[in-house]
Structures are given as C-alpha cells and as structure tokens.
Enzyme design. Structure first.
Site: not given
Length: 521
Positions: A410, A435
């Site tokens: 992320s 992600k």
C-alpha cells in the site's frame, strides 16, 4: 490502499480524534499546500484518499449536498413506504434539486416496524447510494446493482435484529467481488480510529486479506510483541481465533477478535508459511494482550568502508508504518544523522503494511525536489489523475537505497514507486505485496463505516501495482551472515545485526555504485 489500522490488532486507549474532526455522515477532506492535483474538474488543492493500511479516507466534492439530501430523504422513512430516486451518491434523494439528476431510479420497499432494523435500512440506503456512485467497477461485478439493493431490502424487512440486518448489507457488498469494499459496525469503527498517542493494547500482529485466496495472512509483527515472541512470522496464515474458524471472516472482524484488555489472552491457530496446505504445520498459540508502543521510526548509523578505502557513515532508517507522525519523525531522524556526518542512506520499508497516504506523500517530499509526480490514480471512468509535488525541496540529496519485500504494501508501495520512478533511489529486496487499490471510508448515520474501493493507483511511471507489486532493481537473499563478535553495547549490537543482514550489505554496495557514478540526485 490502506487505513490507519485496518490490519492492526491493537486496541486504542481513550480515543483522541484525528484531525480534521468527523461529522455525520462524514468523508474526510485532505488538503495540503505542498501538493496540487491536475484535475480539470476540481479547482481546489489536491484531495487524496488516506491509506491506513492504515487509516483510509476520501473527500467527496458534494459531501455537504449529500448530507442535506440524505437528511431530507430519511425523514420519510417513518411513513411506511419510501420512494427513492438516485443518480449519484451526492445526489441520491428525490428531494434534491440538482443538475446532476439527469437520470433517476425509483424503488419502493416496506419499512420495518422493528426500530433497530429500520435504522439499518437507512444504512442500507446510504450504502447503496455511495457504492452506486463511487465504486471503482461501474458494472458492479457485472450485476444490476439497483436490483440487488431491492432484493436486499426485501430480505431485510422480516428480520428482527440489527446484527442480522448488517449481515444482509455485508452479503450485498460481497457480491461486488472486492474484499476491500466492506461495512464495519460502530464499535469496530471506533477501534479503527486509533489515536496517535501509541498507548495500544493487543498482541502486535499486522494482518491482511490475501486477495487471491481470501485468507488472512500475517504481514508483520511488532518487534518485541507477544506475537513476535511466539515465533509468528510474515506470510503465516491465521486459521482460528479462540476456536472460531476464519474462513470468510473480514480483516476488521478478525482484528476486533484479537484486541482486548491488557492481561487477557487470545488463542490463535497459525499455519506456517513454509508449509501451507499441510495440517501438520498448524500450531496453536496462546498470546497475552499487552500495551504495545508503536514507534514508526528506528535508526542506526552504520560505519562503511568504500572501495577506495575511505571510512564513511551510512544512515539506516526503518519505517514500520505510515502514521500521522511518520514524516516529522523521519525528518528529525535525517537531520540528526546529517549532524553526525552521514552522507548516504538506507530506507527500510520491509514488512511495512502501509498507512496514511498523506504520510507517504509527506515522506516522499523529504527526498524529492521540484514538481515530481508522486502517484497516479485511475477512477472508475478510467481518468488518470496525477498527484504532484509543488516546488518541493528535499532535505537531503545524498545517495539513497530503499529496501522492500513481500510485506511492503500500500503506502509503502506508493513511496517506493515515487522514489524509484523519479530516479531518486535504487530498490533492493523482493517484489512488493501488490495492493494498488484506493479505499474511501465514510462514517454513516449510525456510526458504522463504509469502505469503498474507489480507484486504482499507478506509480509515477504508470506501472500497475495492484496484484503485481513492484519489482526491485536488485534482489537479495534473506540470509543473515555471522555477526561481528566484538559488539557489546546495545547500539553496537544493533549495528552488528544490520551488518549481518545480506540485504543491507547489498544496499551498501549499491550506494557505492551511486557515489562512484555521481548519481545522487
């Protein structure tokens, strides 16, 4: 992209609100004078979603209008039959007089006489409208979303408990095929909004849902935590919590089960990442819950001898999470190491599961100059929206290597991509987690919260990250070499441990190459 702590099993001390304060219904707007957004539709400063991996939030351009319209719409609930017109999340009430209402859909449904179910019906309406307008897939996983809403409302009508009604909303969201789009209860949301004082209670596990399998996996453990002491490792799969099988269990629900008061215990079953699929690799562990102090930054100064025989100092910075203080703490750490004569840096993002997007962007500007693109977002219509620095000034231009691995996710991937694609740093390690989705989080009328995947993000070089990750420039092994035996103090022991880290050794070699080529930016 992740929330402040969607994947952290820690319980906050009494909550200290995160600025800016929340209102109901609520979406956070994030503004900064240091960035701009080249979006022809918005004339204000940049607005970006915040990703906890950890804390996640987003701003909606017409949030105020949505609130007023929603309040008007909901006043009709008690009449027994509700007519609802919707074309956009910001304009989904028939009472809203707006040019955006080019199309409308009218649905009718009976209102439950059970008060608590009636309240969840209102939550369902909010959920449906927000998903209808903002979900990243405009086909809603190739289904008629309005029909799905009507079916869910009919199924909810005879229910007699709020829990059962919430399950219907969760079931409706599950049909979207996106594990990151979900609803959490008011209690779970309060736990999600973890304060910044660091007085947390839990077992120290960072967990996430593996998109391909839907299983809960360990991203990392807080150093010195009960989970770390028990020998739980990155990549291990969480199978049970207190005897309850976790198949199909949402990350937030699992996190809630792991949290609790200091002095209590939780029993978990974990399957080793080295032998997934074998029952013999499952171990049961009883973990005490403790106060856990989270410090996102740890540093060390590593003595380094260059190929030409000079003795230099390399600054090592470990960033474990993108909390609110991450950028300030890192800036202070860099300035302190500069005063000690450090002239090259290793930024370690290994096993960093993410955090606040804003924190990631703020950390990036510590290392970057000018008007560089930090990340690109792609919305549901396929529009590319770059987020750029505005007249940035790096606090150091010394050579930089970034360490990444499978646990870097992320916001870590946003930062790594920004530094790599802007040719500021060399990446060393292993391919990152992958992600590349952005979630908004909106507090609904009853205190619950709706997480919606609203966009994907690409690196500045337009490389797709989602389910792909970022490949490093140079790979390294995970082996530890024999550490020096002459180190006795805690500081020396820490440095000795780093010197035995093969990836750190590779990073030092890459720093030598940067210096020899004069490529420090």
């Amino acid at each position: 992209m992740e929330p402040l702590c969607p994947n952290l099993d820690l319980k906050p001390a009494p909550f200290s609100p995160i600025s800016p304060r929340f209102s109901k219904p609520n979406s956070l707007s994030v503004h900064s004078h240091r960035f701009s957004c080249s979006d022809r539709r918005v004339t204000k400063k940049w607005r970006v979603p915040i990703v906890p991996s950890w804390f996640k939030a987003a701003s909606y351009v017409k949030a105020d209008e949505a609130q007023v319209c929603s309040q008007e719409l909901m006043r009709s609930v008690g009449k027994g039959l509700l007519a609802l017109a919707a074309a956009a999340a910001a304009n989904y009430s028939i009472f809203c007089d707006s040019p955006a209402m080019a199309e409308s859909l009218t649905v009718a449904f009976p209102v439950s006489r059970t008060t608590e179910v009636n309240s969840v019906q209102r939550t369902l309406v909010e959920t449906w409208g927000l998903i209808r307008e903002t979900f990243v897939d405009p086909t809603f996983n190739h289904q008629d979303w309005d029909l799905k809403f009507q079916q869910t409302m009919v199924e909810m009508f005879p229910l007699r408990s709020a829990d059962a009604a919430y399950m219907k909303i969760s079931g409706m969201l599950a049909t979207l095929g996106d594990p990151f789009t979900r609803i959490i209860s008011p209690k779970e949301y309060q736990s999600f909004r973890i304060g910044s004082n660091g007085n947390l209670q839990g077992v120290g596990l960072f967990i996430s849902t593996e998109p391909r399998t839907g299983h809960l996996v360990v991203l990392s453990c807080v150093e010195g935590s009960p989970a770390a002491r028990a020998g739980i490792h990155e990549g291990d799969e969480l199978v049970e919590i207190n005897g309850e099988n976790l198949d199909g269990v949402d990350t937030e629900v699992a996190v809630q089960k792991l949290r609790g008061r200091v002095g209590t215990t939780v029993t978990i079953k974990v399957q080793s990442s080295n032998d997934l699929g074998s029952d013999s690799s499952i171990q049961e562990v009883k973990l005490p819950r403790e106060y856990i102090k989270l410090s996102p930054i740890s540093t060390a100064t590593i003595p380094h001898r260059t190929p030409d025989g000079r003795l230099t100092k390399t600054g090592y910075v470990k960033l474990s999470a993108f909390s609110q203080t991450a950028a300030v703490d890192m800036e202070n750490a860099i300035n302190e190491m500069k005063s000690q004569g450090v002239h090259s840096y290793i930024l370690d993002l290994r096993n960093n599961p993410g955090g606040l997007v804003k924190a990631g962007l703020d950390v990036a500007q510590i290392w970057l100059d000018g008007d560089e693109t930090l990340v690109n977002t792609i919305d549901r219509e396929g529009n590319l929206l770059p987020i750029n620095m505005v007249n940035g000034h790096a606090i150091t231009r010394d050579p930089l290597v970034v360490l990444v691995n499978e646990g870097s996710a992320s916001a870590s991937e946003i930062l790594a991509g920004a530094l790599h694609d802007n040719r500021r740093a060399t990446l060393v390690g292993h391919r990152t987690f992958g992600k590349g989705k952005i979630q908004s989080v909106t507090e609904l009328h009853d205190g619950s919260a709706l997480f919606i995947t609203v966009a994907k993000y690409l690196s500045p070089g337009l490389h797709d990250i989602d389910q792909v990750g970022i490949a490093p420039d140079v790979q390294c092994t995970t082996e530890m070499l024999n550490p020096s035996k002459e180190s006795t103090s805690k500081e020396k022991s820490s440095v000795s441990s780093l010197e035995a880290d093969s990836c750190v050794l590779v990073a030092e070699h890459e720093l030598d190459i940067q210096e020899s080529k004069g490529t420090a930016s």
